[in-house]
Design a protein around this motif. Sequence first.
Motif, short mmCIF file in Angstrom:
data_model
loop_
_atom_site.label_atom_id
_atom_site.label_comp_id
_atom_site.label_asym_id
_atom_site.label_seq_id
_atom_site.Cartn_x
_atom_site.Cartn_y
_atom_site.Cartn_z
N SER A 52 0.84 -1.20 0.00
CA SER A 52 0.00 0.00 0.00
C SER A 52 0.88 1.25 0.00
CB SER A 52 -0.96 -0.02 1.19
OG SER A 52 -0.25 -0.28 2.39
N ILE A 53 0.26 2.39 -0.33
CA ILE A 53 1.03 3.62 -0.57
C ILE A 53 0.50 4.77 0.29
CG2 ILE A 53 1.80 2.96 -2.86
CD1 ILE A 53 -0.54 4.53 -4.05
N HIS A 54 1.38 5.73 0.54
CA HIS A 54 1.10 6.84 1.46
C HIS A 54 1.51 8.13 0.75
CE1 HIS A 54 0.97 3.69 4.63
NE2 HIS A 54 1.86 3.14 3.84
N TYR A 55 0.54 8.98 0.51
CA TYR A 55 0.80 10.16 -0.32
C TYR A 55 1.40 11.30 0.50
CZ TYR A 55 0.13 13.49 -4.10
OH TYR A 55 0.34 14.39 -5.10
N ILE A 56 2.37 11.98 -0.09
CA ILE A 56 2.92 13.20 0.52
C ILE A 56 2.36 14.41 -0.25
CG2 ILE A 56 5.00 14.43 1.25
CD1 ILE A 56 4.57 11.59 2.47
N ALA A 57 2.86 14.65 -1.44
CA ALA A 57 2.39 15.75 -2.30
C ALA A 57 3.18 15.65 -3.60
CB ALA A 57 2.64 17.11 -1.64
#
Length: 185
Positions: free
Chosen positions: A165-170
């Motif tokens: 799974s992935i975790h967004y920053i910007a």
Amino acid sequence: MRQPVELKKAYRLLNHGPTVLVSSAHAGQQNVMAAAWNMARDFEPAKVCVVIDKTTHTRALVEASGEFALNIPDRSLADSTVAVGDCSGRDTNKFEKFGLATFASEKIAAPLLGGCVGWLECKVIPEPHNQQRYDLFIGEVVAAWADSADFSEGHWHFPPGRARSIHYIAGGTFFETGDEFTVGK
Ligand SMILES: Cc1cc2nc3c(=O)[nH]c(=O)nc-3n(C[C@H](O)[C@H](O)[C@H](O)COP(=O)(O)O)c2cc1C
């Protein structure tokens, strides 16, 4: 293989903070957007929170239908996550435009996204003040699923070689979920 997740353990699908895809449907229209601002909120009945901005088409579909699904993409869907978060379903069918496969939910009308590692089908618990003022939606989880290769018996595994799974920053930058460790045992 997709397997049901016990509802009282559905919070574990979100506890590590993955960016999700919010799918929705109403009156023959279906849509999907990205949402980094989401969280688990309760064990039983299982609840979740997600910010759905009032400018989005998703917002209109969720308010009209009282339903949404949170789909948990893995890294292989990172491009699609940015793509569906960067245009509106008001103007375009994102499923066709970005070649996204869907399948039917069990308890709600919103479609579920193929290739994800977890899915939460949710019914909105109306909180008009929070929705209007903070764009904050609370949903009761009415069905939950996970790919058993990645999550089973209430735990993520993410075996070697599989996308996580992935975790967004910007600005198109993400972290991918890291390695598990345990303390206090
Ligand atoms: C990775 C990513 C995360 C996002 N997170 C959120 C969020 O948590 N809440 C929100 O309202 N919009 C968020 N957005 C923006 C929406 O996805 C974007 O406005 C989208 O175009 C709305 O689509 P729609 O009009 O078809 O509903 C995010 C965008 C990206 C790319």
